[in-house]
Design an enzyme around this catalytic site. Structure first.
Site, PDB file in Angstrom:
ATOM      1  N   ASN A 114      34.564   4.296  -6.880  1.00  0.00           N
ATOM      2  CA  ASN A 114      34.054   5.524  -7.496  1.00  0.00           C
ATOM      3  C   ASN A 114      34.261   5.505  -9.015  1.00  0.00           C
ATOM      4  O   ASN A 114      34.739   6.473  -9.603  1.00  0.00           O
ATOM      5  CB  ASN A 114      34.712   6.754  -6.857  1.00  0.00           C
ATOM      6  CG  ASN A 114      34.010   8.052  -7.215  1.00  0.00           C
ATOM      7  OD1 ASN A 114      32.872   8.040  -7.683  1.00  0.00           O
ATOM      8  ND2 ASN A 114      34.689   9.167  -7.017  1.00  0.00           N
ATOM      9  N   ASP A 169      30.407  -0.275   1.353  1.00  0.00           N
ATOM     10  CA  ASP A 169      30.185   1.113   1.721  1.00  0.00           C
ATOM     11  C   ASP A 169      28.806   1.184   2.365  1.00  0.00           C
ATOM     12  O   ASP A 169      27.788   1.095   1.685  1.00  0.00           O
ATOM     13  CB  ASP A 169      30.260   1.975   0.456  1.00  0.00           C
ATOM     14  CG  ASP A 169      29.985   3.447   0.724  1.00  0.00           C
ATOM     15  OD1 ASP A 169      29.664   3.806   1.873  1.00  0.00           O
ATOM     16  OD2 ASP A 169      30.067   4.239  -0.245  1.00  0.00           O
ATOM     17  N   ASN A 215      27.670   3.763   4.047  1.00  0.00           N
ATOM     18  CA  ASN A 215      27.186   5.138   3.902  1.00  0.00           C
ATOM     19  C   ASN A 215      26.676   5.737   5.212  1.00  0.00           C
ATOM     20  O   ASN A 215      25.856   6.660   5.200  1.00  0.00           O
ATOM     21  CB  ASN A 215      26.118   5.244   2.797  1.00  0.00           C
ATOM     22  CG  ASN A 215      26.699   5.856   1.522  1.00  0.00           C
ATOM     23  OD1 ASN A 215      27.423   6.848   1.575  1.00  0.00           O
ATOM     24  ND2 ASN A 215      26.400   5.248   0.380  1.00  0.00           N
ATOM     25  N   ASP A 236      37.755   8.427  -3.844  1.00  0.00           N
ATOM     26  CA  ASP A 236      37.485   9.220  -2.640  1.00  0.00           C
ATOM     27  C   ASP A 236      37.340   8.327  -1.408  1.00  0.00           C
ATOM     28  O   ASP A 236      37.228   8.818  -0.288  1.00  0.00           O
ATOM     29  CB  ASP A 236      36.260  10.127  -2.822  1.00  0.00           C
ATOM     30  CG  ASP A 236      35.034   9.400  -3.347  1.00  0.00           C
ATOM     31  OD1 ASP A 236      35.115   8.185  -3.613  1.00  0.00           O
ATOM     32  OD2 ASP A 236      33.982  10.060  -3.519  1.00  0.00           O
ATOM     33  N   HIS A 237      37.335   7.020  -1.625  1.00  0.00           N
ATOM     34  CA  HIS A 237      37.408   6.026  -0.554  1.00  0.00           C
ATOM     35  C   HIS A 237      38.758   5.312  -0.648  1.00  0.00           C
ATOM     36  O   HIS A 237      39.364   5.260  -1.723  1.00  0.00           O
ATOM     37  CB  HIS A 237      36.319   4.957  -0.705  1.00  0.00           C
ATOM     38  CG  HIS A 237      34.919   5.460  -0.594  1.00  0.00           C
ATOM     39  ND1 HIS A 237      34.083   5.124   0.453  1.00  0.00           N
ATOM     40  CD2 HIS A 237      34.185   6.254  -1.410  1.00  0.00           C
ATOM     41  CE1 HIS A 237      32.903   5.690   0.273  1.00  0.00           C
ATOM     42  NE2 HIS A 237      32.925   6.376  -0.851  1.00  0.00           N
TER      43      HIS A 237
END
Length: 257
Positions: A12, A151, A153, A247-248
């Protein structure tokens, strides 16, 4: 064979995470290969000593749009070759793909698109999914061993998301996205984490606005997949929920290669 530890992390923003313990993380964990997504930076925007002082070969793919998307690989072992993208302009211009050929396996580090913004972006995400699978299948048809990380998603199954019912009509847990994940596995790619852990409550992403991480209201949307012909060499797969800064959280595998 030597055992390699490969980590993957949606940071991020790489410049932001450099101020949030990333240096300590690198010095403590010292992975053989680190794949980053959502770097939102080009190589020249980073302090040069950060990347060179750790002894890694560093590869970036950056999007045309500044401060958006981007992936990187930091590797102690120098790959035989590194490609940026699938050779498809509509995807390659967003800087989402790095493909590193290590001889013993091919590593695809991918930041898959998010489909939440609009129906057009969801359609783009599904086209990207299909282009990726066609590319990976061509490699596999050549007998190559494949590692895919990043990621994705999408949370695959209800066990992979804290609130499945509430999110069933939201991109990231739509039936069409989850069906594509089924297709990926049907094509001979193994969800490495689920080989070692079948427990609920195992997530890799938490919304920061609602402070969801404190309550573990999360999504498992970051994955390592390996082709079936590499499965026997897989020694471990794990989620590093204790690592903060994004946030990951990072995820990883250990592999005999």
């Amino acid at each position: 064979m030597t055992e390699l530890e490969i980590l993957s992390w949606n940071v991020n923003g790489l410049r932001a995470i450099l101020k949030k313990g990333f240096v300590d993380f690198m010095q403590e964990k010292n992975p053989d290969i680190l794949c980053l997504q959502e770097t939102r930076a080009s190589e020249e925007q980073l302090p040069p000593e950060i990347m060179t002082s750790w002894g890694y070969h560093v590869y970036f793919a950056s999007g045309e749009k500044k401060g958006y998307s981007g992936v990187a690989i930091l590797s102690k072992v120098k790959p035989l070759s590194v490609a940026r993208g699938f050779g498809i302009p509509e995807f390659d211009r967003e800087g989402r793909v790095l493909i590193a050929d290590y001889g013993a396996f091919v590593l695809l580090n991918i930041y898959f698109p998010n489909g939440k913004a609009s129906p057009e972006r969801l359609a783009y995400k599904m086209r990207f999914y299909n282009a990726f699978l066609e590319y990976a299948d061509r490699l596999k048809a050549q007998g190559r061993k494949i590692v895919v990380c990043g990621d994705v998603n999408t949370a695959h199954k209800e066990i992979d998301i804290a609130r499945p019912r509430e999110n069933s009509k939201i991109s990231g847990f739509l039936p069409v996205e989850r069906a594509w994940m089924d297709k990926l596995i049907a094509h001979g790619y193994v969800d490495t984490f689920r080989l070692f852990n079948d427990q609920p409550g195992q997530y890799t992403f938490w919304d920061t606005v609602t402070r969801a991480r404190e309550r573990n209201v999360g999504w498992r949307i970051d994955y390592f997949f390996v082709s079936e012909n590499l499965k026997e060499q897989l020694k471990a797969a794990f989620i590093m929920t204790e690592i903060m800064g994004s946030d990951h959280c990072p995820i990883g595998i250990r592999l005999d290669a």
